[in-house]
Design a protein around this motif. Structure first.
Motif, PDB file in Angstrom:
ATOM      1  N   LEU A 103       0.807  -1.220   0.000  1.00 26.67           N
ATOM      2  CA  LEU A 103       0.000   0.000   0.000  1.00 26.67           C
ATOM      3  C   LEU A 103       0.838   1.266   0.000  1.00 26.67           C
ATOM      4  O   LEU A 103       1.807   1.405   0.737  1.00 26.67           O
ATOM      5  CB  LEU A 103      -0.930   0.020   1.221  1.00 26.67           C
ATOM      6  N   ALA A 104       0.410   2.230  -0.828  1.00 27.74           N
ATOM      7  CA  ALA A 104       1.002   3.566  -0.845  1.00 27.74           C
ATOM      8  C   ALA A 104       0.484   4.362   0.362  1.00 27.74           C
ATOM      9  O   ALA A 104      -0.478   3.956   1.017  1.00 27.74           O
ATOM     10  CB  ALA A 104       0.626   4.273  -2.145  1.00 27.74           C
ATOM     11  N   PRO A 105       1.103   5.497   0.690  1.00 28.54           N
ATOM     12  CA  PRO A 105       0.631   6.314   1.820  1.00 28.54           C
ATOM     13  C   PRO A 105      -0.829   6.722   1.701  1.00 28.54           C
ATOM     14  O   PRO A 105      -1.542   6.812   2.690  1.00 28.54           O
ATOM     15  CB  PRO A 105       1.562   7.519   1.800  1.00 28.54           C
ATOM     16  N   VAL A 106      -1.297   7.003   0.477  1.00 30.83           N
ATOM     17  CA  VAL A 106      -2.719   7.200   0.213  1.00 30.83           C
ATOM     18  C   VAL A 106      -3.058   6.395  -1.038  1.00 30.83           C
ATOM     19  O   VAL A 106      -2.233   6.267  -1.953  1.00 30.83           O
ATOM     20  CB  VAL A 106      -3.099   8.686   0.018  1.00 30.83           C
ATOM     21  N   PHE A 107      -4.261   5.842  -1.071  1.00 32.70           N
ATOM     22  CA  PHE A 107      -4.643   4.990  -2.203  1.00 32.70           C
ATOM     23  C   PHE A 107      -6.155   4.997  -2.338  1.00 32.70           C
ATOM     24  O   PHE A 107      -6.887   5.417  -1.428  1.00 32.70           O
ATOM     25  CB  PHE A 107      -4.141   3.554  -2.000  1.00 32.70           C
ATOM     26  N   LEU A 108      -6.628   4.539  -3.492  1.00 33.12           N
ATOM     27  CA  LEU A 108      -8.054   4.397  -3.728  1.00 33.12           C
ATOM     28  C   LEU A 108      -8.419   2.924  -3.658  1.00 33.12           C
ATOM     29  O   LEU A 108      -7.789   2.092  -4.307  1.00 33.12           O
ATOM     30  CB  LEU A 108      -8.451   4.946  -5.096  1.00 33.12           C
ATOM     31  N   MET A 109      -9.434   2.600  -2.882  1.00 33.62           N
ATOM     32  CA  MET A 109      -9.934   1.229  -2.811  1.00 33.62           C
ATOM     33  C   MET A 109     -11.247   1.139  -3.581  1.00 33.62           C
ATOM     34  O   MET A 109     -12.138   1.983  -3.430  1.00 33.62           O
ATOM     35  CB  MET A 109     -10.165   0.839  -1.347  1.00 33.62           C
ATOM     36  N   THR A 110     -11.368   0.130  -4.430  1.00 34.03           N
ATOM     37  CA  THR A 110     -12.624  -0.134  -5.113  1.00 34.03           C
ATOM     38  C   THR A 110     -12.831  -1.634  -5.201  1.00 34.03           C
ATOM     39  O   THR A 110     -11.978  -2.424  -4.776  1.00 34.03           O
ATOM     40  CB  THR A 110     -12.662   0.539  -6.502  1.00 34.03           C
ATOM     41  N   TYR A 111     -13.970  -2.031  -5.741  1.00 34.86           N
ATOM     42  CA  TYR A 111     -14.357  -3.437  -5.734  1.00 34.86           C
ATOM     43  C   TYR A 111     -14.217  -4.058  -7.122  1.00 34.86           C
ATOM     44  O   TYR A 111     -14.467  -3.402  -8.139  1.00 34.86           O
ATOM     45  CB  TYR A 111     -15.801  -3.579  -5.246  1.00 34.86           C
ATOM     46  N   GLY A 112     -13.882  -5.331  -7.136  1.00 34.81           N
ATOM     47  CA  GLY A 112     -13.659  -6.042  -8.382  1.00 34.81           C
ATOM     48  C   GLY A 112     -14.917  -6.467  -9.092  1.00 34.81           C
ATOM     49  O   GLY A 112     -14.852  -7.208 -10.085  1.00 34.81           O
ATOM     50  N   ASP A 113     -16.075  -5.996  -8.613  1.00 31.71           N
ATOM     51  CA  ASP A 113     -17.317  -6.232  -9.346  1.00 31.71           C
ATOM     52  C   ASP A 113     -18.099  -4.938  -9.561  1.00 31.71           C
ATOM     53  O   ASP A 113     -19.279  -4.977  -9.915  1.00 31.71           O
ATOM     54  CB  ASP A 113     -18.191  -7.271  -8.629  1.00 31.71           C
ATOM     55  N   SER A 114     -17.448  -3.777  -9.352  1.00 36.70           N
ATOM     56  CA  SER A 114     -18.110  -2.477  -9.497  1.00 36.70           C
ATOM     57  C   SER A 114     -17.548  -1.722 -10.695  1.00 36.70           C
ATOM     58  O   SER A 114     -16.341  -1.674 -10.899  1.00 36.70           O
ATOM     59  CB  SER A 114     -17.903  -1.623  -8.240  1.00 36.70           C
ATOM     60  N   TYR A 115     -18.451  -1.118 -11.459  1.00 35.62           N
ATOM     61  CA  TYR A 115     -18.077  -0.270 -12.592  1.00 35.62           C
ATOM     62  C   TYR A 115     -18.700   1.091 -12.331  1.00 35.62           C
ATOM     63  O   TYR A 115     -19.926   1.219 -12.256  1.00 35.62           O
ATOM     64  CB  TYR A 115     -18.610  -0.866 -13.897  1.00 35.62           C
ATOM     65  N   LEU A 116     -17.864   2.099 -12.177  1.00 38.56           N
ATOM     66  CA  LEU A 116     -18.325   3.398 -11.700  1.00 38.56           C
ATOM     67  C   LEU A 116     -18.080   4.473 -12.747  1.00 38.56           C
ATOM     68  O   LEU A 116     -16.927   4.805 -13.047  1.00 38.56           O
ATOM     69  CB  LEU A 116     -17.592   3.751 -10.398  1.00 38.56           C
ATOM     70  N   PRO A 117     -19.141   5.042 -13.318  1.00 35.66           N
ATOM     71  CA  PRO A 117     -18.994   6.056 -14.372  1.00 35.66           C
ATOM     72  C   PRO A 117     -18.706   7.439 -13.791  1.00 35.66           C
ATOM     73  O   PRO A 117     -19.517   8.363 -13.878  1.00 35.66           O
ATOM     74  CB  PRO A 117     -20.340   6.003 -15.094  1.00 35.66           C
TER      75      PRO A 117
END
Length: 248
Positions: A103-117
């Motif tokens: 992990l970087a000091p700050v990062f974005l977490m998202t889900y492997g079944d989500s598609y976000l426009p």
């Protein structure tokens, strides 16, 4: 945005069993389910690359070797790394804790079944501009339309988070929903116990109760492939609204 010259980093939680999508997911992880003729993961990774991310960590578990084999160590210009849950399911936050060395000091977490426009980089930018916050969660004014609303928002803060079942009685105070993308500081995950099953909702609830979780409002609905209807909705959106694939 990150320490040094590191590119923005995204963490994808892609280790779930995909029980609602059986029998499809008995031999194919959700991340690789075909969507509009391509593996879902290809759509997601290309969106992250277009947003400006350079580094992705895939937290894998169920059929994780298939994800490694399909995606390799580079895709769409992204450097890909893998963190494996191991033999025991650790939950969504437990999987992040297992990935701590990456992990970087700050990062974005998202889900492997989500598609976000929307622009996946936006919550990360918001977090970096507010040093007192520990996280920025993308939220959508759902009002019970797409799954059960679980978030109460006031201005730029998440006041309360409560994970709820789709059939739970409505709570008028919870009119927003977790959109599926949260920027975090590494220290949040570092504070979690190692090798302990824990859901990410525990982290969200704690940060909100402490006033340390910002809200980034998104106007367009989210898509997911955790259900057959969700997969059909996404395929329809990709077929009829190609502009939705562009970063907002």
């Amino acid at each position: 945005m990150h320490a040094g010259d590191s590119p923005p980093q995204a963490i994808i939680l892609a280790g779930g069993l995909g029980t609602r999508m059986r029998p499809r997911t008995e031999r194919t992880p959700k991340f690789l389910l075909p969507v509009a003729g391509r593996p879902f993961g290809a759509w997601l990774l290309e969106r992250l690359a277009a947003a400006g991310f350079g580094d992705v960590v895939l937290c894998v578990g169920h059929l994780g070797d298939a994800v490694r084999g399909a995606m390799g160590d580079r895709f769409a210009g992204l450097s890909l790394h893998y963190a494996d849950d191991g033999p025991d399911l650790l939950g969504t936050a437990g999987a992040l804790r297992r990935a701590l060395p990456h992990l970087a000091p700050v990062f974005l977490m998202t889900y492997g079944d989500s598609y976000l426009p929307f622009n996946y980089l936006a919550p990360l930018r918001d977090l970096c501009m507010h040093l007192g916050a520990l996280g920025t969660m993308a939220v959508y004014r759902n009002e019970g339309r797409f799954d059960a609303s679980n978030t109460s928002v006031s201005g730029d803060l998440v006041l309360r988070y409560e994970k709820r079942r789709a059939d739970a009685p409505p709570d008028p105070a919870l009119d927003h929903i977790d959109y599926g993308a949260t920027a975090l500081r590494r220290e949040v995950i570092e504070a979690l116990p190692a090798d302990t099953p824990i859901g990410f909702e525990v982290v969200q609830r704690d940060l909100a109760s402490r006033g340390r979780l910002r809200a980034f409002a998104v106007a367009e609905r989210f898509y997911e492939i955790g259900s057959e209807q969700g997969l059909r909705d996404l395929e329809a959106a990709l077929a009829t609204a190609p502009a939705a694939k562009e970063q907002g």
